[in-house]
Scaffold this motif. Structure first.
Motif, PDB file in Angstrom:
ATOM      1  N   ASN A  56       0.799  -1.207   0.000  1.00 31.05           N
ATOM      2  CA  ASN A  56       0.000   0.000   0.000  1.00 31.05           C
ATOM      3  C   ASN A  56       0.842   1.272   0.000  1.00 31.05           C
ATOM      4  OD1 ASN A  56      -2.017   1.846   0.326  1.00 31.05           O
ATOM      5  ND2 ASN A  56      -3.093   0.675   1.874  1.00 31.05           N
ATOM      6  N   TYR A  57       1.807   1.361   0.898  1.00 25.82           N
ATOM      7  CA  TYR A  57       2.600   2.588   1.028  1.00 25.82           C
ATOM      8  C   TYR A  57       3.344   2.913  -0.264  1.00 25.82           C
ATOM      9  CZ  TYR A  57       6.276   5.791   2.462  1.00 25.82           C
ATOM     10  OH  TYR A  57       7.130   6.855   2.530  1.00 25.82           O
ATOM     11  N   GLY A  58       4.143   1.980  -0.747  1.00 23.61           N
ATOM     12  CA  GLY A  58       4.965   2.242  -1.924  1.00 23.61           C
ATOM     13  C   GLY A  58       4.159   2.444  -3.189  1.00 23.61           C
ATOM     14  N   GLU A  59       3.230   1.540  -3.449  1.00 23.65           N
ATOM     15  CA  GLU A  59       2.470   1.602  -4.696  1.00 23.65           C
ATOM     16  C   GLU A  59       1.540   2.816  -4.738  1.00 23.65           C
ATOM     17  OE1 GLU A  59       1.194  -2.324  -6.345  1.00 23.65           O
ATOM     18  OE2 GLU A  59       1.976  -3.055  -4.422  1.00 23.65           O
ATOM     19  N   SER A  60       0.871   3.111  -3.613  1.00 21.21           N
ATOM     20  CA  SER A  60      -0.015   4.284  -3.578  1.00 21.21           C
ATOM     21  C   SER A  60       0.787   5.568  -3.720  1.00 21.21           C
ATOM     22  CB  SER A  60      -0.804   4.326  -2.272  1.00 21.21           C
ATOM     23  OG  SER A  60      -1.681   3.237  -2.186  1.00 21.21           O
ATOM     24  N   GLY A  61       1.964   5.604  -3.093  1.00 20.34           N
ATOM     25  CA  GLY A  61       2.812   6.788  -3.178  1.00 20.34           C
ATOM     26  C   GLY A  61       3.263   7.071  -4.598  1.00 20.34           C
ATOM     27  N   SER A  80       8.596   2.491 -14.066  1.00 26.78           N
ATOM     28  CA  SER A  80       8.177   2.332 -12.672  1.00 26.78           C
ATOM     29  C   SER A  80       8.499   0.905 -12.255  1.00 26.78           C
ATOM     30  CB  SER A  80       6.678   2.597 -12.515  1.00 26.78           C
ATOM     31  OG  SER A  80       6.408   3.972 -12.677  1.00 26.78           O
ATOM     32  N   ILE A  81       9.344   0.782 -11.246  1.00 33.22           N
ATOM     33  CA  ILE A  81       9.800  -0.535 -10.791  1.00 33.22           C
ATOM     34  C   ILE A  81       9.229  -0.801  -9.408  1.00 33.22           C
ATOM     35  CG2 ILE A  81      11.834  -1.926 -10.235  1.00 33.22           C
ATOM     36  CD1 ILE A  81      13.414  -0.100 -12.174  1.00 33.22           C
ATOM     37  N   LYS A  82       8.763  -2.035  -9.218  1.00 27.40           N
ATOM     38  CA  LYS A  82       8.216  -2.439  -7.931  1.00 27.40           C
ATOM     39  C   LYS A  82       9.158  -3.456  -7.283  1.00 27.40           C
ATOM     40  CE  LYS A  82       4.054  -3.926  -8.294  1.00 27.40           C
ATOM     41  NZ  LYS A  82       2.773  -4.628  -8.312  1.00 27.40           N
ATOM     42  N   ILE A  83       9.489  -3.232  -6.013  1.00 26.42           N
ATOM     43  CA  ILE A  83      10.317  -4.165  -5.257  1.00 26.42           C
ATOM     44  C   ILE A  83       9.381  -5.163  -4.581  1.00 26.42           C
ATOM     45  CG2 ILE A  83      11.953  -4.402  -3.348  1.00 26.42           C
ATOM     46  CD1 ILE A  83      12.668  -1.390  -3.861  1.00 26.42           C
ATOM     47  N   PRO A  84       9.549  -6.464  -4.849  1.00 21.43           N
ATOM     48  CA  PRO A  84       8.657  -7.462  -4.245  1.00 21.43           C
ATOM     49  C   PRO A  84       8.691  -7.425  -2.719  1.00 21.43           C
ATOM     50  CG  PRO A  84      10.089  -8.460  -5.903  1.00 21.43           C
ATOM     51  CD  PRO A  84      10.569  -7.063  -5.695  1.00 21.43           C
ATOM     52  N   ARG A  85       7.578  -7.822  -2.136  1.00 22.45           N
ATOM     53  CA  ARG A  85       7.464  -7.835  -0.674  1.00 22.45           C
ATOM     54  C   ARG A  85       8.519  -8.753  -0.040  1.00 22.45           C
ATOM     55  NH1 ARG A  85       2.921  -5.915   1.848  1.00 22.45           N
ATOM     56  NH2 ARG A  85       1.684  -6.222  -0.009  1.00 22.45           N
ATOM     57  N   GLU A  86       8.762  -9.889  -0.671  1.00 14.71           N
ATOM     58  CA  GLU A  86       9.797 -10.816  -0.197  1.00 14.71           C
ATOM     59  C   GLU A  86      10.804 -11.019  -1.322  1.00 14.71           C
ATOM     60  OE1 GLU A  86       8.223 -14.354   1.640  1.00 14.71           O
ATOM     61  OE2 GLU A  86       6.551 -13.226   2.492  1.00 14.71           O
ATOM     62  N   PRO A  87      11.780 -10.102  -1.436  1.00 12.98           N
ATOM     63  CA  PRO A  87      12.721 -10.167  -2.555  1.00 12.98           C
ATOM     64  C   PRO A  87      13.635 -11.388  -2.486  1.00 12.98           C
ATOM     65  CG  PRO A  87      13.222  -8.313  -1.084  1.00 12.98           C
ATOM     66  CD  PRO A  87      12.010  -8.978  -0.556  1.00 12.98           C
ATOM     67  N   LYS A  88      13.866 -11.975  -3.652  1.00 13.99           N
ATOM     68  CA  LYS A  88      14.765 -13.130  -3.755  1.00 13.99           C
ATOM     69  C   LYS A  88      16.208 -12.620  -3.780  1.00 13.99           C
ATOM     70  CE  LYS A  88      11.549 -16.032  -6.257  1.00 13.99           C
ATOM     71  NZ  LYS A  88      10.538 -15.439  -7.100  1.00 13.99           N
ATOM     72  N   PRO A  89      17.184 -13.505  -3.518  1.00 16.85           N
ATOM     73  CA  PRO A  89      18.580 -13.089  -3.619  1.00 16.85           C
ATOM     74  C   PRO A  89      18.872 -12.533  -5.021  1.00 16.85           C
ATOM     75  CG  PRO A  89      18.421 -15.244  -2.577  1.00 16.85           C
ATOM     76  CD  PRO A  89      17.044 -14.891  -3.055  1.00 16.85           C
ATOM     77  N   ARG A 106      18.502   9.651 -14.575  1.00 18.77           N
ATOM     78  CA  ARG A 106      19.333   9.491 -13.382  1.00 18.77           C
ATOM     79  C   ARG A 106      18.582   9.849 -12.106  1.00 18.77           C
ATOM     80  NH1 ARG A 106      25.240  11.692 -14.683  1.00 18.77           N
ATOM     81  NH2 ARG A 106      25.503  10.886 -12.580  1.00 18.77           N
ATOM     82  N   GLY A 107      17.490  10.586 -12.230  1.00 19.58           N
ATOM     83  CA  GLY A 107      16.656  10.902 -11.076  1.00 19.58           C
ATOM     84  C   GLY A 107      15.728   9.734 -10.788  1.00 19.58           C
ATOM     85  N   VAL A 108      15.722   9.285  -9.529  1.00 16.69           N
ATOM     86  CA  VAL A 108      14.868   8.161  -9.127  1.00 16.69           C
ATOM     87  C   VAL A 108      14.039   8.592  -7.927  1.00 16.69           C
ATOM     88  CG1 VAL A 108      14.799   5.756  -8.358  1.00 16.69           C
ATOM     89  CG2 VAL A 108      16.607   6.495  -9.926  1.00 16.69           C
ATOM     90  N   VAL A 109      12.729   8.485  -8.076  1.00 16.33           N
ATOM     91  CA  VAL A 109      11.793   8.825  -7.007  1.00 16.33           C
ATOM     92  C   VAL A 109      11.465   7.543  -6.253  1.00 16.33           C
ATOM     93  CG1 VAL A 109       9.480   9.683  -6.493  1.00 16.33           C
ATOM     94  CG2 VAL A 109      10.853  10.778  -8.280  1.00 16.33           C
ATOM     95  N   LEU A 110      11.741   7.547  -4.941  1.00 23.63           N
ATOM     96  CA  LEU A 110      11.592   6.350  -4.105  1.00 23.63           C
ATOM     97  C   LEU A 110      10.439   6.473  -3.118  1.00 23.63           C
ATOM     98  CD1 LEU A 110      15.316   5.955  -3.208  1.00 23.63           C
ATOM     99  CD2 LEU A 110      13.954   4.034  -3.903  1.00 23.63           C
ATOM    100  N   PHE A 111       9.493   5.562  -3.200  1.00 25.74           N
ATOM    101  CA  PHE A 111       8.490   5.369  -2.155  1.00 25.74           C
ATOM    102  C   PHE A 111       8.719   3.948  -1.666  1.00 25.74           C
ATOM    103  CE2 PHE A 111       5.900   9.059  -3.235  1.00 25.74           C
ATOM    104  CZ  PHE A 111       5.303   9.342  -2.030  1.00 25.74           C
ATOM    105  N   ALA A 112       9.633   3.791  -0.724  1.00 30.13           N
ATOM    106  CA  ALA A 112      10.029   2.455  -0.287  1.00 30.13           C
ATOM    107  C   ALA A 112      10.284   2.443   1.208  1.00 30.13           C
ATOM    108  CB  ALA A 112      11.285   2.021  -1.043  1.00 30.13           C
ATOM    109  N   ASN A 113      10.232   1.246   1.788  1.00 26.49           N
ATOM    110  CA  ASN A 113      10.520   1.126   3.218  1.00 26.49           C
ATOM    111  C   ASN A 113      12.026   1.210   3.468  1.00 26.49           C
ATOM    112  OD1 ASN A 113      11.722  -1.599   3.164  1.00 26.49           O
ATOM    113  ND2 ASN A 113       9.644  -2.300   2.702  1.00 26.49           N
TER     114      ASN A 113
END
Length: 201
Positions: A56-61, A80-89, A106-113
């Motif tokens: 919710n936080y990242g995707e809504s942001g 737009s890249i999404k980081i999985p909730r349980e990222p693999k190695p 080169r500019g990256v907007v981050l809504f991430a934990n």
């Protein structure tokens, strides 16, 4: 039961039809996204990527950022890249690889934990790309040291958003002066008292 939150920023909580008894003392992420668009435009960027933690936080942001950027105009989202909730190695190395596919953004907007931010910065460092990206981070990063400690080179120049904070004069004195004798109108205060002082009334 009415609820007042000091930290819940999800935009959907502003819907009175679904959350009739919910209020907050922080602005929703949609305001934060508007501020991030203003920062990106003030920097003169016209081509950025977005990176969000799944949920919710990242995707809504990011959704709010994309919407605000459309309304403002003059800003193109490279990807737009999404980081999985349980990222693999190796997941974060892939994220950096994907960002490099549009290396001119080169500019990256981050809504991430916090943990995802730290791992993105680690992956950028391992890929020898410290200083390549310019990060614009949300309040989950804010003024915190944990996500960047030891990764300062990768985070150098980052701009993070944080809602304005201010002390309310007299609040600390009022709050710490509450007791069972002078705070009878709060029905839950005795539960707090028992928990805080590890006692039974």
């Amino acid at each position: 039961i009415p609820q007042i939150s000091y930290a819940s920023t999800a935009p959907e909580l502003s819907d009175p039809g679904r959350y009739e008894f919910f209020s907050r003392v922080v602005p929703p992420d949609s305001y934060q996204a508007q501020a991030m668009v203003a920062v990106v435009r003030a920097l003169g960027w016209s081509y950025v990527s977005t990176l969000a933690s799944e949920g919710n936080y990242g995707e809504s942001g990011v959704e709010a950022f994309v919407q605000s950027s459309r309304e403002a105009g003059g800003l193109c989202i490279a990807q737009s890249i999404k980081i999985p909730r349980e990222p693999k190695p190796g997941e974060f190395a892939k994220v950096i690889g994907r960002l490099m596919e549009t290396s001119t953004a080169r500019g990256v907007v981050l809504f991430a934990n916090e943990d995802d931010i730290r791992r993105v910065l680690e992956a950028a460092t391992l890929a020898n790309l410290s200083g390549h990206f310019s990060w614009v981070g949300s309040d989950s990063w804010g003024a915190k040291m944990a996500p960047v400690q030891g990764l300062e080179d990768a985070a150098d120049g980052a701009i993070t958003i944080l809602p304005k904070r201010a002390s309310v004069p007299g609040f600390d004195e009022y709050f710490t002066s509450r007791s069972l004798e002078n705070n009878r109108r709060n029905l839950w205060f005795h539960e707090f008292w028992e928990d805080d002082f590890n006692c039974r009334l």
